[in-house]
Enzyme design. Structure first.
Site, short mmCIF file in Angstrom:
data_model
loop_
_atom_site.label_atom_id
_atom_site.label_comp_id
_atom_site.label_asym_id
_atom_site.label_seq_id
_atom_site.Cartn_x
_atom_site.Cartn_y
_atom_site.Cartn_z
N TYR A 43 34.82 8.17 21.94
CA TYR A 43 34.80 8.60 20.55
C TYR A 43 35.09 10.09 20.49
O TYR A 43 34.66 10.86 21.37
CB TYR A 43 33.42 8.36 19.91
CG TYR A 43 33.17 6.92 19.52
CD1 TYR A 43 33.56 6.45 18.27
CD2 TYR A 43 32.55 6.05 20.40
CE1 TYR A 43 33.32 5.14 17.91
CE2 TYR A 43 32.31 4.73 20.05
CZ TYR A 43 32.69 4.28 18.79
OH TYR A 43 32.45 2.97 18.44
N ASP B 38 31.56 2.24 10.95
CA ASP B 38 30.92 2.36 9.63
C ASP B 38 31.89 2.86 8.55
O ASP B 38 32.97 3.33 8.86
CB ASP B 38 29.79 3.40 9.73
CG ASP B 38 28.46 2.75 10.06
OD1 ASP B 38 28.34 1.53 9.88
OD2 ASP B 38 27.55 3.48 10.51
#
Lengths: 254, 254
Positions: free
Chosen positions: B110, B53
């Site tokens: 992540y 994003d």
């Protein structure tokens, strides 16, 4: 009765076209004046101590403004910071009548930050001068000793549009610190912080001093070139202008 | 004969509208495709392993592309990086025919980064989740243990426009590290790094896990809420979505 307020400001210069307000450009002065005008309920015009360039940061810029607003000075930081993102007002105080952040400044300290690593860290590109090799601290200190004092620093400034005037300045101190650090991916970097204090600085003077010290620290320029550049007053005899990204206005003295 | 190239990419997501190419927006895919097309001398279309994003960073995004260009894979990073600023190609290798960076990914790690300090450091605002108080490591670890495994994580994702499909995922590991650090002005900060590894992640899943762990670590949410959210499958039963600025795609596994 008109009030006079003195503020201390920090900003990340990455997304600004410098301090000075310019129509059509996002500048620190412009963004701050807009926020302060809302907070004070009247049009605010700021006097900044230093007109930092595009990409240059501040940890302790000073500015002053006058007006007839009612908000207590101590409430200005919280109210203004609510409207701000990459600028922050850290202190606000009532100042004596006639106080002017630029004209009354007696000196400034700038911090110039370098990061050396084998691979450039893109997350530091706006915040450090990125080098592959770390400059030698001892050589930079020897060169710094030759810059401290009252000299004609005509070789260490970019000629601007404004009048050239007096090019004699006093550098009171240059400090060099180095330490090991870790980059964003966990790799080793060697950081160098150069702190330059003086009574006043000409256009690009700190960046040209930093560039000269880097060249000397990397061995591509000799120590004796410092005195030679001071003597010749020729820009070509000093080092390169180090990038804006590494420069932070740290303190303004009154 | 058509070639297939696999690249590893890092980027500072601050100035991008995310990974995925969109007309009129500056995206990582768009900027990279433009640079690679110049380097390869033909139109390059990238398959990215993860559609990060806006504001999300990458230390090890993976992408692949095919074409009939002549440049050796090993020369692509230097040639492309010459045209790039806040993105870097760190590795490029020839890949087997049919390799696809997204479809062939077997898992990802992540990293979610938090910085706690009394005053926010504006220089970190694009790179950390800024908190006033440091979340408790022990509580976050206990909560993490309840997230590791194969569960229906329907409560831990934002409903997107695309079909909902299967919401069962396997989280293989969550690691929490904390250490003291120094902010840009030399003040103390406490950093928390959360690493989440799994076979695949739904939209906003890591940010919602990070937000849930932060609430538990700060004591505003109970440990038992983790199992309750997994059971209920209701988004409202999980924690807030932590900001994009703290998120880094660290590794994609094949």
């Amino acid at each position: 009765m008109s009030r006079n307020v003195h503020i201390t400001v920090e900003y990340d210069g990455s997304a600004f076209r410098g301090w000075q307000a310019q129509p059509g450009s996002r500048t620190v002065q412009g963004v701050l004046e807009q926020a302060l005008s809302r907070v004070c309920g009247e049009d605010i015009r700021l006097n900044g101590a230093s007109r930092t360039d595009a990409g240059v940061h501040a940890l302790g810029q000073s500015a002053s403004f006058t007006g007839n607003f009612g908000i207590p000075a101590g409430r200005i930081p919280i109210a203004a910071n609510d409207l701000l993102d990459d600028v922050r007002v850290t202190v606000a105080d009532d100042a004596p009548e006639g106080f002017h952040a630029r004209f009354d400044a007696r000196g400034k300290t700038y911090l110039y930050r370098i990061a050396a690593s084998r691979e450039p860290d893109i997350f530091l590109r706006n915040y450090r001068y990125l080098l592959n090799e770390s400059p030698d601290k001892g050589k930079m200190e020897e060169a710094s000793a030759r810059l401290v004092g009252t000299y004609d620093f005509a070789a260490f400034r970019t000629m601007g549009g404004a009048g050239q005037g007096d090019t004699v300045r006093t550098i009171t101190e240059i400090g060099i610190e180095q330490h090991d650090a870790t980059d964003t991916k966990g790799g080793p970097i060697r950081e160098t912080d150069i702190r330059v204090s003086g009574d006043g600085f000409m256009y690009n003077m700190v960046r040209i001093i930093a560039g000269t010290l880097v060249e000397i620290g990397l061995g591509s320029r000799g120590l004796e070139s410092v005195a030679a550049a001071i003597r010749s007053k020729e820009r070509a005899d000093a080092g390169h202008r180090a990038p804006a990204a590494g420069l932070y206005l740290e303190t303004v003295y009154y």
